[in-house]
Design a protein around this motif. Structure first.
Motif, PDB file in Angstrom:
ATOM      1  N   MET A 156      88.684 -18.617 -16.157  1.00  0.00           N
ATOM      2  CA  MET A 156      90.000 -18.160 -15.718  1.00  0.00           C
ATOM      3  C   MET A 156      90.259 -16.725 -16.165  1.00  0.00           C
ATOM      4  SD  MET A 156      92.213 -21.587 -16.589  1.00  0.00           S
ATOM      5  CE  MET A 156      93.767 -20.793 -16.196  1.00  0.00           C
ATOM      6  N   PHE A 157      89.949 -16.442 -17.432  1.00  0.00           N
ATOM      7  CA  PHE A 157      90.213 -15.104 -17.963  1.00  0.00           C
ATOM      8  C   PHE A 157      89.335 -14.061 -17.283  1.00  0.00           C
ATOM      9  CE2 PHE A 157      89.840 -11.955 -21.580  1.00  0.00           C
ATOM     10  CZ  PHE A 157      91.114 -11.441 -21.396  1.00  0.00           C
ATOM     11  N   ALA A 158      88.071 -14.392 -17.066  1.00  0.00           N
ATOM     12  CA  ALA A 158      87.171 -13.456 -16.390  1.00  0.00           C
ATOM     13  C   ALA A 158      87.617 -13.199 -14.953  1.00  0.00           C
ATOM     14  CB  ALA A 158      85.737 -14.007 -16.417  1.00  0.00           C
ATOM     15  N   THR A 159      88.057 -14.252 -14.274  1.00  0.00           N
ATOM     16  CA  THR A 159      88.553 -14.093 -12.905  1.00  0.00           C
ATOM     17  C   THR A 159      89.789 -13.206 -12.886  1.00  0.00           C
ATOM     18  OG1 THR A 159      87.716 -16.289 -12.319  1.00  0.00           O
ATOM     19  CG2 THR A 159      89.381 -15.329 -10.877  1.00  0.00           C
ATOM     20  N   TYR A 160      90.663 -13.423 -13.863  1.00  0.00           N
ATOM     21  CA  TYR A 160      91.873 -12.600 -13.958  1.00  0.00           C
ATOM     22  C   TYR A 160      91.515 -11.120 -14.144  1.00  0.00           C
ATOM     23  CZ  TYR A 160      95.951 -10.384 -16.078  1.00  0.00           C
ATOM     24  OH  TYR A 160      96.951  -9.512 -16.382  1.00  0.00           O
ATOM     25  N   LEU A 161      90.591 -10.838 -15.055  1.00  0.00           N
ATOM     26  CA  LEU A 161      90.215  -9.446 -15.311  1.00  0.00           C
ATOM     27  C   LEU A 161      89.585  -8.800 -14.080  1.00  0.00           C
ATOM     28  CD1 LEU A 161      88.718  -9.658 -18.923  1.00  0.00           C
ATOM     29  CD2 LEU A 161      90.997  -8.887 -18.227  1.00  0.00           C
ATOM     30  N   LEU A 162      88.736  -9.538 -13.395  1.00  0.00           N
ATOM     31  CA  LEU A 162      88.090  -9.006 -12.198  1.00  0.00           C
ATOM     32  C   LEU A 162      89.124  -8.692 -11.115  1.00  0.00           C
ATOM     33  CD1 LEU A 162      85.378  -8.374 -10.789  1.00  0.00           C
ATOM     34  CD2 LEU A 162      85.373 -10.733  -9.954  1.00  0.00           C
ATOM     35  N   CYS A 163      90.026  -9.633 -10.885  1.00  0.00           N
ATOM     36  CA  CYS A 163      91.047  -9.418  -9.851  1.00  0.00           C
ATOM     37  C   CYS A 163      92.083  -8.387 -10.297  1.00  0.00           C
ATOM     38  CB  CYS A 163      91.735 -10.739  -9.516  1.00  0.00           C
ATOM     39  SG  CYS A 163      90.656 -11.937  -8.714  1.00  0.00           S
ATOM     40  N   ARG A 164      92.310  -8.319 -11.601  1.00  0.00           N
ATOM     41  CA  ARG A 164      93.247  -7.312 -12.121  1.00  0.00           C
ATOM     42  C   ARG A 164      92.753  -5.910 -11.802  1.00  0.00           C
ATOM     43  NH1 ARG A 164      96.815  -4.661 -13.008  1.00  0.00           N
ATOM     44  NH2 ARG A 164      98.245  -4.513 -14.775  1.00  0.00           N
ATOM     45  N   ARG A 165      91.441  -5.758 -11.704  1.00  0.00           N
ATOM     46  CA  ARG A 165      90.853  -4.459 -11.416  1.00  0.00           C
ATOM     47  C   ARG A 165      90.935  -4.112  -9.937  1.00  0.00           C
ATOM     48  NH1 ARG A 165      89.619  -0.260 -10.166  1.00  0.00           N
ATOM     49  NH2 ARG A 165      87.900   1.108 -10.838  1.00  0.00           N
ATOM     50  N   ALA A 175      93.219 -16.626 -10.903  1.00  0.00           N
ATOM     51  CA  ALA A 175      92.843 -17.275 -12.161  1.00  0.00           C
ATOM     52  C   ALA A 175      93.177 -18.762 -12.124  1.00  0.00           C
ATOM     53  CB  ALA A 175      93.553 -16.603 -13.332  1.00  0.00           C
ATOM     54  N   LEU A 176      94.327 -19.099 -11.558  1.00  0.00           N
ATOM     55  CA  LEU A 176      94.694 -20.504 -11.432  1.00  0.00           C
ATOM     56  C   LEU A 176      93.714 -21.235 -10.523  1.00  0.00           C
ATOM     57  CD1 LEU A 176      96.637 -22.866 -11.861  1.00  0.00           C
ATOM     58  CD2 LEU A 176      98.004 -21.988  -9.942  1.00  0.00           C
ATOM     59  N   ALA A 177      93.368 -20.626  -9.395  1.00  0.00           N
ATOM     60  CA  ALA A 177      92.416 -21.253  -8.472  1.00  0.00           C
ATOM     61  C   ALA A 177      91.065 -21.470  -9.148  1.00  0.00           C
ATOM     62  CB  ALA A 177      92.253 -20.382  -7.225  1.00  0.00           C
ATOM     63  N   ALA A 178      90.623 -20.495  -9.946  1.00  0.00           N
ATOM     64  CA  ALA A 178      89.355 -20.632 -10.656  1.00  0.00           C
ATOM     65  C   ALA A 178      89.417 -21.764 -11.669  1.00  0.00           C
ATOM     66  CB  ALA A 178      89.002 -19.319 -11.353  1.00  0.00           C
ATOM     67  N   GLY A 179      90.547 -21.870 -12.370  1.00  0.00           N
ATOM     68  CA  GLY A 179      90.699 -22.937 -13.341  1.00  0.00           C
ATOM     69  C   GLY A 179      90.695 -24.313 -12.696  1.00  0.00           C
ATOM     70  N   VAL A 180      91.393 -24.445 -11.577  1.00  0.00           N
ATOM     71  CA  VAL A 180      91.422 -25.727 -10.862  1.00  0.00           C
ATOM     72  C   VAL A 180      90.017 -26.095 -10.370  1.00  0.00           C
ATOM     73  CG1 VAL A 180      92.293 -26.898  -8.804  1.00  0.00           C
ATOM     74  CG2 VAL A 180      93.842 -25.524 -10.210  1.00  0.00           C
ATOM     75  N   THR A 181      89.272 -25.098  -9.902  1.00  0.00           N
ATOM     76  CA  THR A 181      87.907 -25.346  -9.417  1.00  0.00           C
ATOM     77  C   THR A 181      87.010 -25.859 -10.536  1.00  0.00           C
ATOM     78  OG1 THR A 181      88.146 -23.618  -7.738  1.00  0.00           O
ATOM     79  CG2 THR A 181      85.899 -24.311  -8.313  1.00  0.00           C
ATOM     80  N   VAL A 182      87.057 -25.195 -11.687  1.00  0.00           N
ATOM     81  CA  VAL A 182      86.236 -25.625 -12.823  1.00  0.00           C
ATOM     82  C   VAL A 182      86.667 -27.012 -13.293  1.00  0.00           C
ATOM     83  CG1 VAL A 182      85.609 -25.125 -15.214  1.00  0.00           C
ATOM     84  CG2 VAL A 182      85.743 -23.264 -13.547  1.00  0.00           C
ATOM     85  N   ALA A 183      87.979 -27.256 -13.324  1.00  0.00           N
ATOM     86  CA  ALA A 183      88.475 -28.563 -13.754  1.00  0.00           C
ATOM     87  C   ALA A 183      87.998 -29.663 -12.810  1.00  0.00           C
ATOM     88  CB  ALA A 183      89.995 -28.549 -13.832  1.00  0.00           C
ATOM     89  N   ALA A 184      87.979 -29.358 -11.515  1.00  0.00           N
ATOM     90  CA  ALA A 184      87.507 -30.344 -10.538  1.00  0.00           C
ATOM     91  C   ALA A 184      86.013 -30.610 -10.713  1.00  0.00           C
ATOM     92  CB  ALA A 184      87.804 -29.856  -9.129  1.00  0.00           C
ATOM     93  N   VAL A 322      96.670 -25.508 -18.464  1.00  0.00           N
ATOM     94  CA  VAL A 322      98.098 -25.176 -18.563  1.00  0.00           C
ATOM     95  C   VAL A 322      98.307 -24.061 -19.578  1.00  0.00           C
ATOM     96  CG1 VAL A 322     100.376 -26.053 -19.178  1.00  0.00           C
ATOM     97  CG2 VAL A 322      98.812 -27.489 -17.860  1.00  0.00           C
ATOM     98  N   LEU A 323      97.674 -24.184 -20.748  1.00  0.00           N
ATOM     99  CA  LEU A 323      97.795 -23.137 -21.761  1.00  0.00           C
ATOM    100  C   LEU A 323      97.214 -21.815 -21.268  1.00  0.00           C
ATOM    101  CD1 LEU A 323      96.842 -25.055 -25.041  1.00  0.00           C
ATOM    102  CD2 LEU A 323      99.065 -24.063 -24.473  1.00  0.00           C
ATOM    103  N   GLY A 324      96.070 -21.899 -20.597  1.00  0.00           N
ATOM    104  CA  GLY A 324      95.409 -20.684 -20.137  1.00  0.00           C
ATOM    105  C   GLY A 324      96.217 -19.933 -19.103  1.00  0.00           C
ATOM    106  N   ILE A 325      96.741 -20.635 -18.091  1.00  0.00           N
ATOM    107  CA  ILE A 325      97.473 -19.938 -17.031  1.00  0.00           C
ATOM    108  C   ILE A 325      98.816 -19.441 -17.538  1.00  0.00           C
ATOM    109  CG2 ILE A 325      98.667 -21.943 -16.045  1.00  0.00           C
ATOM    110  CD1 ILE A 325      97.021 -18.973 -14.179  1.00  0.00           C
TER     111      ILE A 325
END
Length: 419
Positions: A156-165, A175-184, A322-325
């Motif tokens: 999630m954090f890496a996705t956020y940084l990449l998209c933040r750029r 980041a939320l979409a990435a987290g949901v994908t990994v959780a699934a 939840v904590l991460g997002i």
């Protein structure tokens, strides 16, 4: 077809939808944490989402149509963060009483024009430090959750940084979409428990205590007014919408007051999501951008009606997600709070004391750390002479006077002044 196009231009509908998605996904987890801290069950959580969705929807639509300006409202994200950390030992009925007191103060501030006068008496660095102290726990939670869920939160954090750029507007959502994908993928997402269901309002009779009033209601009022309504007004003014401020504050407070027993803890003017609707992307004609906030209100009503589904979705998410997002969604707010708190040398020490005392989680006489942090900051400011010292400001260089083009006129879309 022409009427539909005028009422629902694609750019305005898209901007309204984006504002709603960003507003909900970036902070719904914090609202969820606040509801749980207040002792709310699944049914009460759905009622909270219903009340907040209805409140935001009605105020977005009503105020935008009344003033023909893109007025976007939101739940108080800093307020929810304060509740998530400050409701320890407070019952749900006492929390509801605190919501009513805070909403009443906001309503009175708007109806009487006290808003500017009250906020001028609260030093901005201390208010910013108070907010930073409340939110820092969520920022720390982003990284502490990596201890047990490294793959999920780090992705999630890496996705956020990449998209933040490259695409900063969609960074939190990605980041939320990435987290949901990994959780699934890791089978930690319990989607089987999610069912489409309508939310039902649940009335909670308020109870009042001086501990909840001082430790919850007053900090909630201050944080909402200083950290949400002030930047919300600034967004409108900066984009040239010179709407009267007092009615906006008054109506959000009154709506909040009516819906507080059902879970509406705090409604206010939006800032970040409002900027999505006030910019050129919402509509090329500044006079038509109010349609974007109207559509945002419509989408908020839909989210409120599906509050039970939203609550079930949040329950199905793994705690680390939840904590991460929540931490990712608040990074910008934490940074801006610390910047505002520490910029002025006169107030720096008092701001640091406010920040540390608030972040400590100190609880005395049943009153939470937000109140004691502000008290400690004010005492430090008095001891260090911050109230008395007034450094001489350098004389500003004369600004060139622009020559208006023939036929030009001021209005929505022209540069507006700060509140």
């Amino acid at each position: 077809m022409n009427v539909l196009t005028r009422a629902a231009p694609l750019s305005a509908v898209t901007a309204g939808l984006l504002a709603t998605i960003v507003g909900v996904t970036s902070s719904a987890a914090i609202v969820f944490s606040a509801a749980r801290a207040a002792g709310a069950g699944d049914a009460e959580l759905a009622s909270w989402m219903l009340a907040l969705g209805v409140g935001m929807g009605l105020t977005c639509i009503g105020l935008s149509l009344r003033y023909r300006a893109p007025i976007v409202t939101a739940w108080s994200t800093p307020g929810a963060a304060l509740l998530a950390t400050g409701l320890d030992g407070v019952t749900l009925r006492e929390a509801t009483g605190a919501f009513l007191i805070s909403a009443a103060l906001i309503t009175v501030s708007g109806a009487t024009g006290w808003f500017a006068r009250i906020m001028n008496r609260v030093p901005v660095p201390l208010t910013a430090a108070l907010l930073g102290g409340v939110l820092v726990q969520f920022g720390i939670g982003l990284f502490s959750s990596m201890q047990n869920s490294l793959a999920l939160v780090l992705t999630m954090f890496a996705t956020y940084l990449l998209c933040r750029r490259f695409v900063p507007r969609y960074a939190v959502l990605a980041a939320l979409a990435a987290g949901v994908t990994v959780a699934a993928i890791t089978s930690s997402l319990h989607v089987a428990e999610i069912q489409l269901a309508w939310a039902k309002p649940i009335f909670t009779a308020p109870a009042f205590s001086w501990q909840a009033t001082i430790g919850v209601a007053l900090p909630l009022f201050v944080v909402t007014m200083a950290s949400q309504n002030l930047p919300g007004v600034a967004v409108l003014r900066n984009d040239g919408y010179q709407v009267p401020v007092s009615p906006l504050i008054g109506w959000t407070g009154a709506t909040n007051f009516v819906l507080a027993p059902f879970g509406a803890f705090g409604l206010n003017l939006a800032a970040i999501t409002a900027a999505i609707c006030t910019g050129p992307a919402a509509h090329p004609d500044p006079r038509r951008r109010y349609l974007a906030s109207v559509w945002a209100g419509i989408f908020y009503l839909v989210i409120g009606a599906l509050g039970a589904t939203v609550g079930a979705l949040l329950t199905a998410l793994p705690p680390a997600l939840v904590l991460g997002i929540a931490g990712i969604g608040l990074l910008g707010t934490i940074g801006s709070s610390l910047t505002s708190a520490l910029t002025d040398d006169r107030w720096r020490e008092a701001a640091v004391v406010t920040f540390l005392a608030t972040a400590s989680g100190l609880k005395l006489l049943g009153v939470g750390s937000a109140f004691w942090g502000l008290v400690a900051g004010l005492l430090t400011a008095a001891a260090t002479g911050a109230f008395r010292s007034r450094p001489a400001a350098p004389a500003p260089a004369p600004a060139p006077v622009p020559t208006p083009a023939p036929g030009s006129a001021s209005g929505p879309g022209a540069a507006g002044g700060q509140p």
